[in-house]
Design an enzyme around this catalytic site. Structure first.
Site, PDB file in Angstrom:
ATOM      1  N   SER A   1      30.763  43.053  43.249  1.00  0.00           N
ATOM      2  CA  SER A   1      31.140  41.515  43.455  1.00  0.00           C
ATOM      3  C   SER A   1      32.540  41.596  43.205  1.00  0.00           C
ATOM      4  CB  SER A   1      30.311  40.509  42.812  1.00  0.00           C
ATOM      5  OG  SER A   1      30.481  40.750  41.436  1.00  0.00           O
TER       6      SER A   1
ATOM      7  N   SER B   1      28.883  45.713  39.696  1.00  0.00           N
ATOM      8  CA  SER B   1      30.297  45.100  40.438  1.00  0.00           C
ATOM      9  C   SER B   1      31.631  45.147  39.665  1.00  0.00           C
ATOM     10  CB  SER B   1      29.795  43.473  39.976  1.00  0.00           C
ATOM     11  OG  SER B   1      28.958  42.895  40.932  1.00  0.00           O
TER      12      SER B   1
ATOM     13  N   LYS C   1      39.156  37.653  37.315  1.00  0.00           N
ATOM     14  CA  LYS C   1      37.970  37.596  38.175  1.00  0.00           C
ATOM     15  C   LYS C   1      37.551  35.966  38.033  1.00  0.00           C
ATOM     16  CE  LYS C   1      33.474  39.126  39.619  1.00  0.00           C
ATOM     17  NZ  LYS C   1      32.111  40.097  39.436  1.00  0.00           N
TER      18      LYS C   1
END
Lengths: 97, 488
Positions: B153, B177, B78
């Site tokens: 997210s 997330s 990420k």
């Protein structure tokens, strides 16, 4: 959700404290949205928290200290490589005084 | 899908160690799949295919190293995590050209274990969002249905796993997330206990809430990655110095759920839950009971206050953390500022997107003189009451189960106009971040109305990852495989 907590002027003022500059259109938009969010947060007043110790982190141990020794991990060049402006030795900023 | 990329991480690792697949072949399979799927899915930001292939060739020359639990395995990180030499934007324009000169500890540990980084995953800007629509670069599409969001997210991490572009991804979870995109994309996502994994090198959003965790196609794969990234780090004073169990070995120790009590909080199973999610999750609980688990009702009566509590704390911490972006040392600097305050203001205003600005403003407001006690301190007090709630619930059960999200993945654009409605999607995930306990989403079905994946959330007491992973592993093996999108 009716009570207005933040006028558009107040939104602009808080934004400026955070070093943000909002357009008039955005001030209006944000004021509406922020008032909705803040009114929702008032829900917390339903709970009596008298004498409850606040919990700021799930890890509540005492401050961790390390030995006070100098470690050189990174070079000046590495650190300056991401600077928007530098003279090879220092970060360069607009004139302050 | 080519047969190689259909493998689980554990399977590909066995093949790599046995020399039946080379690291170059594994990387190439992923890069091919990226080329094929990425134009539609848009899960990735910076790609590092060339260096990945070079590294893989060097590793092949030396031969497989069985002591490395991720040897030769292509992974995606990420974009909130610093990767040495690979652009790290955090989904924001303010860090558009930022190239870290160090690795986050979790990234360094993956590399040390032999993993090969092939790309960075798209995300909501500064991890603020539940759909990945807040990325400053692109909206990621759900591989199961391109018209729907992948969750957020860590939506890029969820989508890259579902699309077969890699074998494991790292996500981060501040309010759900990892678990939300895992649920929406039909993969396994684990949020460890706060302090289990070092946050060093993670660009901070809510420092008392953030945790890094694995997203994979199977529970065993997540256990394998967690084994690698867990542990104390002297660079993160909130990482906890306690022994890391061997999660993989632990999986073999449990073949059914006998002796296990699962708590079902009424607050998670009632109003507001979509029918298809309720049905799929209830079927999974029925399966758990057949496998020997006992279920008991538990109460998490503070749940209705979780969202308000969470957003006060998260926004307060965000406003403080994001004050470091000043246009001086790194990141975007405005071109038309002639004095210092103006430089800060213009750089930040140009660099941050709307949601980030909203959260900074609310955070600044709730921390300002006169409001601190009414909002921030009040939320911190309620946070303690929430933890008491969870601790009490865990007195009568080993794990707690409920849906990861009230709905399956919804269409792109559906909730973007109303931030508050978007926040409400986090209702089932955010409590765990506030109390610091571990949780995970396990794919347990396909919703009958939307035909999209449904995730069951398992929650455990602090440092109870072992039992949680064991139960998920047993349950996963007795359920059909839902993780593969039909379209790819």
């Amino acid at each position: 959700m009716s009570d207005v907590k933040l006028s558009t002027d107040e939104v602009a003022k808080v934004a400026s404290l955070a070093r943000l500059d909002l357009s008039d259109k955005k001030k209006e938009l944000f004021a509406g949205q922020l008032n909705n969010i803040l009114s929702y947060m008032d829900k917390l007043n339903e709970i009596d928290t008298k004498d409850v110790e606040p919990m700021f982190s799930p890890v509540e141990h005492t401050t961790v200290l390390r030995k006070d020794v100098i470690i050189k991990e990174h070079t000046r060049d590495e650190i300056l490589a991401n600077a928007p402006d530098s003279d090879g030795q220092y970060f360069v900023v607009p004139r302050i005084v | 899908m080519s047969s190689l990329i259909e493998k689980s991480l554990t399977e590909i690792h066995s093949l790599l160690i046995a020399g039946e697949v080379t690291a170059v072949e594994a990387v190439k399979a992923c890069l091919d799949q990226i080329e094929k799927t990425e134009p539609e899915i848009k899960a990735l930001l910076a790609k590092d295919g060339e260096n990945a292939l070079k590294l893989a060739a060097e590793m092949d020359k030396l031969g497989p190293d069985a002591s490395k639990p991720l040897w030769g395995v292509p992974v995606v990180i990420k974009d909130v995590l610093a990767t040495k030499g690979i652009t790290t934007t955090c989904g924001s324009k303010i860090l558009e050209n930022f190239v870290p000169f160090y690795d986050a500890t979790s990234v360094a540990k993956l590399k040390e274990a032999g993993a090969i980084i092939i790309a960075k995953a798209n995300m909501d800007e500064f991890a603020m969002g539940s759909t990945t629509e807040n990325s400053a670069y692109q909206t990621t599409c759900n591989p199961h249905d391109l018209s729907r969001v992948p969750g957020g997210s860590s939506g890029g991490s969820g989508a890259t796993i579902a699309a077969g572009q890699c074998f494991a991804a790292l996500g981060t979870d501040t309010g759900g997330s990892i678990r939300l995109p895992a649920s929406f994309c039909g993969c396994v996502g684990v949020k460890p206990t706060y302090g289990r994994v070092s946050r060093y090198g993670m660009i901070a959003y809510g420092s008392s809430l953030d945790q890094i965790g694995p997203m994979t196609r199977t529970v065993e794969d997540s256990a394998r990655v967690l084994n690698v990234i867990a542990g104390h780090d002297k660079r993160d004073s909130t990482s906890v110095d306690c022994e890391v169990p061997n999660y993989i070995e632990a999986l073999a120790e449990r073949t059914d759920l006998s002796g296990l009590t699962i708590g079902l909080p009424e607050e998670y199973w009632g109003e507001g839950l979509s029918e298809e999610v309720s049905e799929a999750c209830k079927n999974a609980i029925k399966k758990a009971e057949e496998l020997g688990a006992k279920t008991v009702p538990v109460k998490l009566s503070m749940t209705e206050y979780a969202i308000a509590t969470y957003y006060i704390i998260a926004m307060a911490e965000a406003s403080s953390n994001l004050s470091r972006f000043d246009g001086i040392r790194y990141g975007h600097r405005s071109k038309d500022a002639d004095e210092l305050i103006d430089l800060y203001t213009k750089s930040r205003t140009e660099g941050f997107g709307d949601e980030v600005q909203r959260r900074i403003i609310i955070g600044t407001y709730v921390l300002s003189a006169g409001y601190y006690d009414a909002y921030y301190c009040k939320a911190a007090q309620i946070r303690r009451l929430m933890r008491n709630d969870f601790e009490k619930a865990f007195e009568s059960c080993d794990l707690i189960a409920g849906p990861a999200c009230p709905t399956t993945a919804f269409p792109v654009g559906e909730l973007t106009a109303d931030p508050l409605q978007m926040y409400l999607m986090d209702i089932f995930t955010i409590s765990l971040n506030l109390v610091g306990m571990p949780g995970m989403s396990l794919p347990v079905g396909i919703g009958k109305d939307t035909n999209m994946p449904v995730g069951l959330q398992l929650m455990a007491p602090a440092f109870g990852e072992t039992t949680m992973l064991q139960a998920a592993n047993v349950l996963e093996k007795s359920l059909p495989d839902f993780s593969k999108p039909q379209q790819i």
